[in-house]
Design a protein around this motif. Structure first.
Motif, mmCIF file in Angstrom:
data_model
loop_
_atom_site.group_PDB
_atom_site.id
_atom_site.type_symbol
_atom_site.label_atom_id
_atom_site.label_comp_id
_atom_site.label_asym_id
_atom_site.label_seq_id
_atom_site.Cartn_x
_atom_site.Cartn_y
_atom_site.Cartn_z
ATOM 1 N N TYR A 94 0.831 -1.202 0.000
ATOM 2 C CA TYR A 94 0.000 0.000 0.000
ATOM 3 C C TYR A 94 0.871 1.260 0.000
ATOM 4 N N GLN A 95 2.071 1.176 0.585
ATOM 5 C CA GLN A 95 2.971 2.323 0.598
ATOM 6 C C GLN A 95 3.551 2.581 -0.800
ATOM 7 N N TRP A 96 3.907 1.487 -1.487
ATOM 8 C CA TRP A 96 4.347 1.632 -2.877
ATOM 9 C C TRP A 96 3.232 2.304 -3.678
ATOM 10 N N ALA A 97 2.009 1.775 -3.523
ATOM 11 C CA ALA A 97 0.873 2.281 -4.309
ATOM 12 C C ALA A 97 0.589 3.743 -3.979
ATOM 13 N N ASN A 128 -2.384 -4.080 -2.915
ATOM 14 C CA ASN A 128 -2.804 -2.776 -3.425
ATOM 15 C C ASN A 128 -1.931 -2.351 -4.592
ATOM 16 N N GLY A 129 -2.502 -1.525 -5.446
ATOM 17 C CA GLY A 129 -1.771 -1.020 -6.590
ATOM 18 C C GLY A 129 -2.445 0.227 -7.135
ATOM 19 N N VAL A 130 -1.949 0.672 -8.267
ATOM 20 C CA VAL A 130 -2.479 1.836 -8.956
ATOM 21 C C VAL A 130 -2.923 1.396 -10.343
ATOM 22 N N VAL A 131 -4.042 1.935 -10.788
ATOM 23 C CA VAL A 131 -4.497 1.690 -12.154
ATOM 24 C C VAL A 131 -4.478 3.008 -12.902
#
Length: 183
Positions: A94-97, A128-131
């Protein structure tokens, strides 16, 4: 306290199983930039070509920068262990994202939208990630810097192994951080 000692001793005894981070060659990085740029442009004919190229290049290099900043070890679950033990400050998925999303939002792309997404939310192996998308997040591309320890993973949301859900509340939290840093 004895659990922590036990866990640390197990960790130290198995430390040789930690893998070095695979550093991609310049040519592999360039191929990934080109591939991601083509994928982003393919989201919709109205996606700005320069934005797609900038996002691909800056996103791939920023993920590598975060890996250095986080002092990442591989595999990612081992790095999570170090963070959870307090031996590393950051580097959970989640921190990366969050850091990736904040980075992209600062760039103020006109033709691209971003989403903070999660899979298996609330479970032990939540991810978690980003789209990035032109429209709906389900028609976008997942950008996951955690999965390959800083070598940005990307794939179409619909083809990824995870079933992603939009996490609007976390997106708002990150966007609020952006507003605070401007002031």
């Amino acid at each position: 306290m004895s659990f922590i000692r036990y866990f640390i001793s197990i960790f130290l005894l198995t430390g040789c199983t930690l893998l070095p981070i695979e550093h991609y060659s310049k040519s592999k990085i360039d191929k990934n930039i080109k591939k991601l740029s083509i994928m982003i442009r393919g989201l919709d004919k109205r996606v700005d070509k320069k934005e797609a190229e900038d996002l691909a290049k800056s996103g791939i290099y920023y993920a590598l920068e975060l890996a250095k900043k986080y002092r990442v070890v591989s595999p990612p679950l081992w790095h999570n262990t170090l963070v959870n033990l307090g031996l590393r400050d950051r580097g959970l998925c989640y921190q990366w994202a969050e850091d990736m999303l904040l980075f992209f939002l600062k760039k103020r792309y006109r033709t691209l939208k971003f989403y903070f997404v999660g899979a298996d939310i609330g479970d032990y192996f939540e991810h978690n990630g980003v789209v990035v998308s032109f429209g709906n997040f389900k028609d976008g591309i997942i950008l996951d810097a955690w999965r390959n320890s800083g070598n940005l993973y990307f794939n179409y949301v619909k083809k990824d192994r995870y079933i992603w859900k939009n996490r609007k509340e976390i997106y708002r939290k990150v966007k609020n951080r952006l507003a605070i840093t401007k002031n």
